[in-house]
Design a protein around this motif. Structure first.
Motif, short mmCIF file in Angstrom:
data_model
loop_
_atom_site.label_atom_id
_atom_site.label_comp_id
_atom_site.label_asym_id
_atom_site.label_seq_id
_atom_site.Cartn_x
_atom_site.Cartn_y
_atom_site.Cartn_z
N VAL A 12 -6.24 9.17 -6.64
CA VAL A 12 -5.67 7.93 -6.24
C VAL A 12 -6.22 6.67 -7.34
O VAL A 12 -7.32 6.40 -7.32
CB VAL A 12 -6.07 7.42 -4.83
CG1 VAL A 12 -5.44 6.11 -4.34
CG2 VAL A 12 -5.88 8.59 -3.87
N ALA A 66 -6.75 11.50 -2.26
CA ALA A 66 -5.85 11.45 -1.08
C ALA A 66 -5.90 13.03 -0.76
O ALA A 66 -5.79 13.99 -1.65
CB ALA A 66 -4.57 11.11 -1.40
N ALA A 109 -3.64 1.53 -6.33
CA ALA A 109 -3.56 1.87 -4.80
C ALA A 109 -4.75 1.71 -3.90
O ALA A 109 -4.71 1.37 -2.88
CB ALA A 109 -3.12 3.40 -4.95
N ILE A 146 -7.14 9.50 3.24
CA ILE A 146 -7.57 8.86 1.76
C ILE A 146 -9.26 8.71 1.91
O ILE A 146 -9.81 8.22 3.03
CB ILE A 146 -7.12 7.33 1.51
CG1 ILE A 146 -5.50 7.60 1.53
CG2 ILE A 146 -7.38 7.02 0.21
CD1 ILE A 146 -4.76 8.25 0.68
N LEU A 195 3.01 10.92 3.29
CA LEU A 195 2.69 9.55 3.49
C LEU A 195 2.60 9.18 4.94
O LEU A 195 1.74 8.69 5.58
CB LEU A 195 3.42 8.57 2.73
CG LEU A 195 3.12 7.21 2.87
CD1 LEU A 195 1.94 6.80 1.90
CD2 LEU A 195 4.16 6.35 2.28
N CYS A 228 0.73 8.51 -6.53
CA CYS A 228 0.00 9.63 -6.10
C CYS A 228 1.15 10.70 -6.16
O CYS A 228 0.72 12.11 -5.94
CB CYS A 228 -0.64 9.81 -4.70
SG CYS A 228 -2.20 8.45 -4.69
N GLU A 247 2.40 1.76 -3.62
CA GLU A 247 1.27 1.89 -4.56
C GLU A 247 1.08 3.70 -4.36
O GLU A 247 0.69 4.33 -5.16
CB GLU A 247 0.09 1.22 -4.28
CG GLU A 247 0.23 -0.06 -5.00
CD GLU A 247 0.26 -0.07 -6.54
OE1 GLU A 247 0.10 1.10 -7.04
OE2 GLU A 247 0.33 -1.21 -7.08
N LEU A 248 0.76 4.13 -3.25
CA LEU A 248 0.61 5.60 -2.63
C LEU A 248 1.75 6.48 -3.07
O LEU A 248 1.56 7.42 -3.67
CB LEU A 248 0.08 5.70 -1.32
CG LEU A 248 -1.20 5.15 -1.11
CD1 LEU A 248 -1.43 5.31 0.40
CD2 LEU A 248 -2.28 6.00 -1.77
N LEU A 285 -4.64 -0.22 -0.83
CA LEU A 285 -5.24 0.24 0.60
C LEU A 285 -6.42 -0.44 1.46
O LEU A 285 -6.25 -0.68 2.48
CB LEU A 285 -5.61 1.62 0.21
CG LEU A 285 -6.00 2.54 1.45
CD1 LEU A 285 -4.64 2.72 2.24
CD2 LEU A 285 -6.52 3.94 0.96
N LEU A 342 3.30 11.10 -3.56
CA LEU A 342 3.45 11.71 -2.38
C LEU A 342 4.88 11.87 -1.89
O LEU A 342 5.56 11.20 -2.18
CB LEU A 342 2.31 11.15 -1.35
CG LEU A 342 0.93 10.80 -1.58
CD1 LEU A 342 0.51 9.94 -0.38
CD2 LEU A 342 0.51 11.92 -1.82
N ALA A 361 0.97 -1.03 0.02
CA ALA A 361 -0.05 0.00 0.03
C ALA A 361 0.84 1.35 0.09
O ALA A 361 0.62 2.26 -0.56
CB ALA A 361 -1.10 -0.01 1.33
#
Length: 305
Positions: free
Chosen positions: A186, A172, A190, A165, A150, A143, A138-139, A194, A145, A135
């Motif tokens: 997102v 997000a 992801a 999220i 994060l 995204c 993937e974020l 999540l 980030l 997770a």
């Protein structure tokens, strides 16, 4: 060259500089002497305009800003010594600075390597750790980030949350640099990762913790811990280079920009406003940003609302 020899003797004996340092000083001062000879001036008659011209010539010849800075440091010390000897009235190098070296861009992964890392599954790993780490990857990549963003994500939206999220909306909400909030789409991958992590998290008794990503003790993961987990995971995934969070952020931006060509959309998605550039930060409509994301990012394909 007599003055140069006297100065080198000074730094060698009185300042007790290392032999290699003295050798480098000698090379730099030889260059200074050659420049002065070509210009038809004595070393004690060199002016600020001479130094600036020689800096420009070195820069034009391809010498790096760091290399020029080291040369200027040697020249500056030489003229400080000449001043103490009463041989010059002012230091011609005093206010001269080397050209600033361009900041290198963080390294980006190829699309293939990025997808390989995101799709990697460690079947031998602890399911709890595996679901969490998948997770996070993937974020970070999906995204763009920052690692601090994060870290700041909470499992649920609240007035005290720095970020969270919204699975239903596929968004997000993060708190970036300078306390600026932004909303980032997102992607499906992801969201799936999540959802799995939240289920595993609940099963193992971490459901009451505010932080989205926690350690075994239920405390919020630190940026350093995420760096270590990502580095380990990238090596296990077979990537040649250890990956850090900002590398995934840069990969997100690079891949999206390569595919869409929409620089303003990428800048907005990153929450990146740089006053040193000439480009004006433009706030775009979120639907436009989501469209650019869906069309271009290799891990997108968000569900339609």
């Amino acid at each position: 060259m007599e003055l140069v020899e006297r100065y080198l003797e000074h730094v060698r004996v009185e300042k007790r500089l290392a032999a290699r340092t003295v050798e480098l000083y000698a090379l730099d001062l030889q260059k200074l002497s050659e420049n002065a000879t070509k210009a038809g001036v004595e070393l004690t008659r060199v002016q600020n305009t001479h130094i600036r011209r020689w800096v420009a010539q070195m820069h034009g010849a391809g010498r790096s800003g760091r290399g020029i800075a080291l040369i200027l440091s040697g020249w500056r010390g030489f003229y400080v010594w000449l001043g103490r000897q009463g041989l010059v009235d002012s230091n011609p190098v005093q206010d001269v600075r080397a050209p600033k070296a361009p900041k290198p861009l963080p390294k980006a992964l190829s699309v293939d390597d990025s997808v390989q890392l995101a799709a990697y599954a460690n079947e031998e790993a602890d399911p709890w750790l595996e679901a969490r780490d998948v997770a996070m990857v993937e974020l970070l990549y999906g995204c763009g980030l920052r690692v601090g963003e994060l870290v700041g994500l909470d499992a649920k939206a609240s007035s005290a949350a720095r970020g969270w999220i919204d699975p239903q909306g596929g968004e997000a909400h993060v708190l970036g640099k300078g306390g600026k909030r932004r909303t980032v789409p997102v992607g499906r991958k992801a969201l799936e990762a999540l959802e799995l992590w939240l289920a595993v998290r609940e099963q193992h008794g971490n459901g009451e913790q505010a932080a989205l990503f926690t350690g075994r003790q239920g405390t919020r993961l630190t940026a350093q811990a995420i760096w270590q987990r990502l580095k380990r995971r990238s090596l296990l995934a077979g990537l040649a280079t250890p990956v850090h969070p900002h590398m995934l952020r840069h990969s997100f931006a690079s891949h999206l920009l390569q595919s869409s060509g929409d620089l303003r959309a990428v800048q907005e998605l990153l929450g990146h406003a740089n006053i040193t550039t000439t480009q004006v930060y433009t706030r775009l409509d979120f639907q436009h940003l989501a469209k650019a994301y869906d069309a271009a990012h290799p891990r997108a394909h968000r569900p339609k609302r």
